[in-house]
Design an enzyme around this catalytic site. Structure first.
Site, short mmCIF file in Angstrom:
data_model
loop_
_atom_site.label_atom_id
_atom_site.label_comp_id
_atom_site.label_asym_id
_atom_site.label_seq_id
_atom_site.Cartn_x
_atom_site.Cartn_y
_atom_site.Cartn_z
CB SER B 168 -46.34 34.46 -33.36
OG SER B 168 -46.26 34.00 -32.05
NE ARG B 238 -35.86 37.61 -27.07
CZ ARG B 238 -36.62 37.61 -28.15
NH1 ARG B 238 -37.92 37.46 -28.04
NH2 ARG B 238 -36.09 37.75 -29.35
CG ASP B 334 -44.70 26.63 -34.14
OD1 ASP B 334 -44.53 26.57 -32.90
OD2 ASP B 334 -45.28 27.58 -34.69
CG HIS B 367 -43.39 30.08 -32.73
ND1 HIS B 367 -44.61 29.92 -33.36
CD2 HIS B 367 -43.41 31.32 -32.19
CE1 HIS B 367 -45.33 31.02 -33.19
NE2 HIS B 367 -44.63 31.89 -32.49
CG ASP B 368 -38.05 32.50 -33.73
OD1 ASP B 368 -39.12 33.11 -33.54
OD2 ASP B 368 -37.00 32.74 -33.10
#
Lengths: 206, 403
Positions: B168, B238, B334, B367-368
């Protein structure tokens, strides 16, 4: 993290024999990296690969090879002229959408190109079509017409003719038998076209 | 370490700011007379770079890997987090026998400048005023973060890194390193990254920033002085961001439309759904360890990242004649940093005939994925690093001699 050994194909020995030691090589359609691994080990070649199947790419990179996922039809255009000493296309030309454009890219990107392909003029192919009237399946062309990736099959004679038409110089040629051994015949001749299972050609632009 | 108990005793953002200077790890001071030049045209100094290392630097100083953290990450990559007590964010990647093998490599991980875990950022005291910087902190860029890392590498006496690896925002740094210091990096591994922040990326960041700035407790960024705490704004930021790190299949598998401790919907705005409850938890636990202004600054640094723009609009120019070996890794699900973005980098690298590997890993975790247990990803990273080590003739272990 043990990896399965890459699968070695009969024609690859002859392809590898055409590569000078220590050179820069791009293997287009490198599969699981058998040829690149061999060239790195035996000839200290600086090798890269392009492979269309993600599983092949991942296996290659996990083996320490520099390989990207890509398609010969679309991704060769990115590379600059003369980026490699050799660009190799082994048993892949017949599966491309535009073989002529791919060939042009090969001799543009590489100072030399090495191309191998199954010979559709081989006697077994001719006989199957003649006597059975069906799309031939042979050891070199095992898949049925509806499942094969091969959409642009050609004979050795066809290939030689196209190369001449495109101004591509054939520096060396070999016709291989089913076990990958070179036949003692002129690679561009009629006999090669009749008995050769696979054609292997070392090319450069004029 | 009294880490977990520390967290329970933190009652305010002010205490958290004070605590950050006492966190474990090593620190490099960039002196006021040799400040760090920033893209914005000003310089930063004195400044601190907080970092941690794992493994041993070999005699030739040739086995160092710089690991770059993501937006909300920090340098506690392979050890318990000193505030939350949770495992390091890459404990499954960095360690003995793991892809980044600390028996073989000397691993460095630094908190980015602008951050809030020990490196100088907006919650630190501005020496010019004696008060926390707040919005007087200069806007920093990915290149600035890398410049600070270069100072650290110099300080450690390392001429050339064996590899720079990051996911990232860490991928952005890995690319920036390769573009700006090609002679100082043997290999660059940008994971789940891009050569620029897309309009969609910027848009999501802007939502997060607006949430922070809309919190009345943010006070124009002066909350540390005013004794307020913009935790609600930061928490919403967040929550939004967290959704972008996941994928719908992952959310569906985890929560579906399941209700939270109830048999029917409440016809109100309580957290009826498990996914709401989960997100609220993500938001509220985040504010215990992160600074709102740091969030503004770091998201901005990512937004400004555009490697092609730095090179006449042509990404390939960033890598002309590069000797660096690249390995790009993306994940199928992602959608924040999709495979197409990695592929653009691959095309640019092909255009200069760079040595590049590119792998797209099948995963439905979004994405994680680069922070999660993805064996295929680990295999690829392991193989790439081993291949590079062979080319760099790096010994198998720090003390050993063979390859």
């Amino acid at each position: 993290m043990a990896e399965a050994q890459p699968t070695w194909r009969a024609d690859l020995a002859q392809v590898a024999a055409m590569v000078a030691p220590g050179s820069r090589v791009l293997d287009v359609g490198c599969g699981d990296g058998a040829l690149l691994t061999h060239l790195a080990r035996e000839k200290e070649v600086d090798g890269r690969g392009i492979e269309i199947k993600q599983s092949g790419v991942n296996a290659c990179v996990a083996r320490g090879l520099s390989v990207i996922q890509g398609d010969a039809d679309t991704d060769l255009a990115d590379y600059p002229d003369d980026a490699f000493d050799y660009v190799i296309l082994s048993l892949t030309l017949q599966a491309t959408r535009d073989p002529k454009a791919v060939l042009l890219d090969l001799v543009r990107i590489g100072r030399r190109a090495i191309v191998s392909f199954p010979n559709f003029g081989q006697w077994r192919v001719r006989l199957r079509l003649l006597f059975h009237g069906r799309m031939p399946t042979t050891p070199a062309l095992p898949d049925a017409w509806w499942s094969t990736q091969n959409i642009h099959l050609c004979t050795i004679a066809d290939f030689v003719e196209l190369a001449a038409e495109m101004g591509i110089v054939i520096e060396r040629g070999l016709a291989l038998d089913a076990s990958g051994q070179p036949l003692r015949v002129g690679a561009a001749g009629r006999l090669a076209n009749l008995i050769g299972e696979t054609g292997v050609f070392l090319l450069r632009k004029d | 370490m009294t880490t977990a108990t520390t967290l329970s005793t933190i009652s305010s953002v002010q205490e958290l700011a004070a605590l950050r200077h006492r966190l474990p790890g090593r620190r490099l001071t960039i002196p006021a007379d040799e400040p760090l030049p920033l893209d914005r045209g000003v310089s930063l100094g004195p400044a601190t770079v907080a970092y941690t290392t794992y493994g041993t630097l070999n005699a030739k100083r040739s086995n160092a890997i710089l690991v770059c953290h993501a937006l909300t990450g920090d340098h506690y990559a392979a050890e318990p987090h000193p505030i939350t007590g949770k495992p390091g964010w890459w404990e499954q990647v960095i360690g003995k026998g793991l892809p980044i093998d600390i028996d073989r490599f000397f691993v460095i991980c630094a908190n980015v400048i602008g951050g809030c875990m020990g490196s100088t950022g907006p919650s630190d005291i501005n020496p010019a005023t004696g008060k926390p910087y707040g919005l007087d902190f200069p806007v920093i860029t990915i290149a600035d973060m890398v410049r600070a890392q270069v100072r650290l590498i110099d300080h450690l006496g390392i001429d050339k890194l064996f590899a720079v690896i990051g996911g990232s925002m860490g991928a952005m740094q890995a690319l920036q390193w390769a573009a700006d210091y090609p002679e100082r990096v043997f290999a660059s591994v940008p994971i789940a990254g891009a050569a620029h922040h897309t309009a969609q990326n910027i848009a999501f960041h802007e939502v997060g920033r607006q949430a922070i700035m809309a919190d009345p407790e943010w006070r124009g960024g002066r909350y540390l002085e005013e004794g307020t705490d913009p935790r609600r704004g930061l928490s919403v930021a967040r929550m939004t961001a967290h959704v972008t790190y996941l994928s719908e299949p992952a959310l569906h598998r985890k929560f579906g439309r399941n209700l939270q401790d109830r048999s029917g919907v409440s016809f109100g705005f309580d957290a009826d759904f498990q996914v709401e409850s989960y997100l609220r938890h993500q938001g509220s636990s985040f504010v215990d360890r992160f600074d709102a202004n740091a969030y503004l600054y770091i998201t901005r640094a990512m937004d400004y990242f555009d490697l092609a723009a730095e090179h006449g609009g042509v990404l390939a120019n960033a890598f002309q004649d590069t000797p660096v070996r690249f390995c790009l890794i993306s994940f199928t699900s992602d959608w924040l940093f999709p495979t197409t973005e990695s592929r653009k980098i691959v095309h640019a690298l092909n255009a200069v005939a760079a040595n590049v590997s590119f792998v797209e890993v099948e995963s439905d975790k979004g994405h994680d994925s680069f922070l999660l247990d993805e064996p295929e990803f680990f295999r690829v990273l392991d193989g790439f690093l081993k291949g590079c080590a062979e080319h760099a003739k790096l010994p198998v272990s720090v003390t050993g001699s063979g390859t």
